[in-house]
Design an enzyme around this catalytic site. Structure first.
Site, short mmCIF file in Angstrom:
data_model
loop_
_atom_site.label_atom_id
_atom_site.label_comp_id
_atom_site.label_asym_id
_atom_site.label_seq_id
_atom_site.Cartn_x
_atom_site.Cartn_y
_atom_site.Cartn_z
CG ASP A 1 43.26 27.58 38.10
OD1 ASP A 1 42.51 28.55 38.28
OD2 ASP A 1 44.13 27.55 37.21
CG MET B 1 40.89 33.00 35.87
SD MET B 1 42.28 33.62 36.84
CE MET B 1 42.90 34.88 35.75
NE ARG C 1 24.40 43.56 26.18
CZ ARG C 1 23.60 43.58 25.12
NH1 ARG C 1 23.49 42.52 24.35
NH2 ARG C 1 22.91 44.67 24.83
NE ARG D 1 46.76 35.27 39.24
CZ ARG D 1 47.54 35.07 38.17
NH1 ARG D 1 47.23 34.12 37.30
NH2 ARG D 1 48.61 35.79 37.98
O1 F6P Z 1 46.78 30.53 38.60
C1 F6P Z 1 46.05 29.89 37.60
C2 F6P Z 1 45.46 30.89 36.69
O2 F6P Z 1 44.76 31.75 37.52
C3 F6P Z 1 44.56 30.37 35.56
O3 F6P Z 1 43.26 30.08 35.90
C4 F6P Z 1 44.72 31.47 34.57
O4 F6P Z 1 44.30 31.16 33.29
C5 F6P Z 1 46.15 31.73 34.66
O5 F6P Z 1 46.47 31.61 36.03
C6 F6P Z 1 46.58 33.02 34.06
O6 F6P Z 1 47.73 33.49 34.66
P1 F6P Z 1 48.88 34.34 33.93
O7 F6P Z 1 48.21 35.25 32.98
O8 F6P Z 1 49.54 35.02 35.07
O9 F6P Z 1 49.74 33.36 33.23
#
Ligand code: F6P
Length: 336
Positions: A133, A175, A255, A264
């Site tokens: 992030d 994200m 859409r 990630r």
């Molecule tokens: O690492 C940050 C992040 O990627 C956010 O952008 C995302 O919403 C979150 O982690 C979600 O991670 P988890 O579902 O593992 O808590």
């Protein structure tokens, strides 16, 4: 010296490259002994550790995730402390019993906060910022961000052809809960027409106007990039919400795509591998110099460090004077 290393919070491409960077420099250059701690701070509660050797560090540069495993264990959680469960005390004792002179914590904002608390109670800690992030205060960039932006940009590139074929509005949700860095960087790199981030409020009518104006100019499709943390209706994912609102406003078929955890996973970019390597090596150097209670940071093109208590509780957010926002607006990109 004998050092421990743990990874905490959500995983991110480049963690293994960081582990490799810390440990190889610690072992090869400083002659230290390195202990890998499993599952973040939980591993320090359970004394769940393994000795890391050069052999265990092979093949890590391009490997996604974390070989040590991670958890979201927060030892200073008020609920546990109020219930008399002294996890910080247990951890401090276990660190001593394991004979660790310092613990390296690789993690995001929550981890930096926890690391700062441990530094306050006299535990030797050095931390490395990690998040896709890019919202950790005090460093210009964290590793993982470049990889996530590359993945999101590739996804946006792929949406152009299908959007164009069907003359649709394509909304992609990426994200970023509090910070819109991934949406901003991938949106601009991918030629997004509308980019919505948590830091800038939006008006659905002006988004609709932007899309209708594009049609008047002969641009029959539009790409909308939204960060998951923008305001929605609380019932639907924001990507779905924005797509439906746009269709309602403009009458144009819309859409949504939610990119999710793909951002990630997998191998880090070469940029992130090298950033992770530099940060990891610098962490080992700090420890060798006895400089504890600090977070590694990238400032300009230099790797440096700053006190953990300056970092904790702050966020690195996009501001409206960011060059990409300014140039984007001048080019006609709608930020809301
Ligand atoms: O690492 C940050 C992040 O990627 C956010 O952008 C995302 O919403 C979150 O982690 C979600 O991670 P988890 O579902 O593992 O808590």
């Amino acid at each position: 010296m004998k050092i421990g290393i743990l990874t905490s919070g959500g995983d991110c491409p480049g963690i293994n490259a960081t582990i490799r960077g810390v440990c190889k420099v610690a072992i090869n250059h400083y002659g230290m002994e390195v202990v890998g701690i499993h599952s973040g701070f939980q591993g320090l509660i359970d004394k769940d550790v393994e000795i890391l050797t050069e052999k265990s560090l092979s093949g890590l540069l391009n490997q996604g995730g974390t070989i040590l495993g991670t958890s979201r264990e927060k030892p200073f959680k008020k609920k546990d402390l109020d219930a008399g469960y002294d996890k910080p005390g247990i951890i401090a004792r276990n660190i001593q019993e394991l004979g660790l002179d310092c613990v390296v914590c690789i993690g995001g904002n929550g981890t930096q906060k926890t690391a700062a608390r441990f530094a306050e109670i006299g535990v030797n800690i050095v931390s490395v910022p990690k998040t896709i992030d890019n919202d950790i205060w005090g460093t210009d960039l964290s590793f993982g961000f470049d990889t996530a932006v590359s993945i999101a940009t590739d996804a946006i590139d792929r949406l152009h052809s299908t959007a164009s074929s069907h003359k649709r509005v394509m909304v992609i949700e990426v994200m970023g809960h509090k910070a819109g860095w991934i949406a901003l960087y991938s949106g601009m790199a991918g030629g997004g027409d509308v980019i919505l981030i948590p830091e800038i409020p939006y008006d659905i009518k002006s988004i609709g106007e932007t899309i209708l104006n594009r049609i008047k100019k002969g641009k029959t499709y539009s790409i909308v990039v939204v960060a998951e943390g923008i305001l929605g209706d609380g019932r639907r994912r924001v990507g779905e919400y924005i797509a439906q609102e746009i269709e309602y406003e403009t009458g144009i078929e819309s859409r949504e795509t939610v990119l999710g955890y793909i951002q990630r996973g997998g191998a880090p970019t070469s940029f992130d591998r090298n950033l992770a390597t530099r940060m990891g090596g610098h962490a080992a150097e700090l420890i060798a110099n006895g400089q504890f209670g600090r977070m590694i940071a990238l400032k300009g093109n230099e790797i440096t460090s700053l006190p953990l208590n300056e970092v904790a509780g702050k966020l690195n957010l996009v501001t409206e004077d960011h060059d990409l926002v300014i140039q984007g607006r001048r080019m006609g990109v709608c930020f809301g």
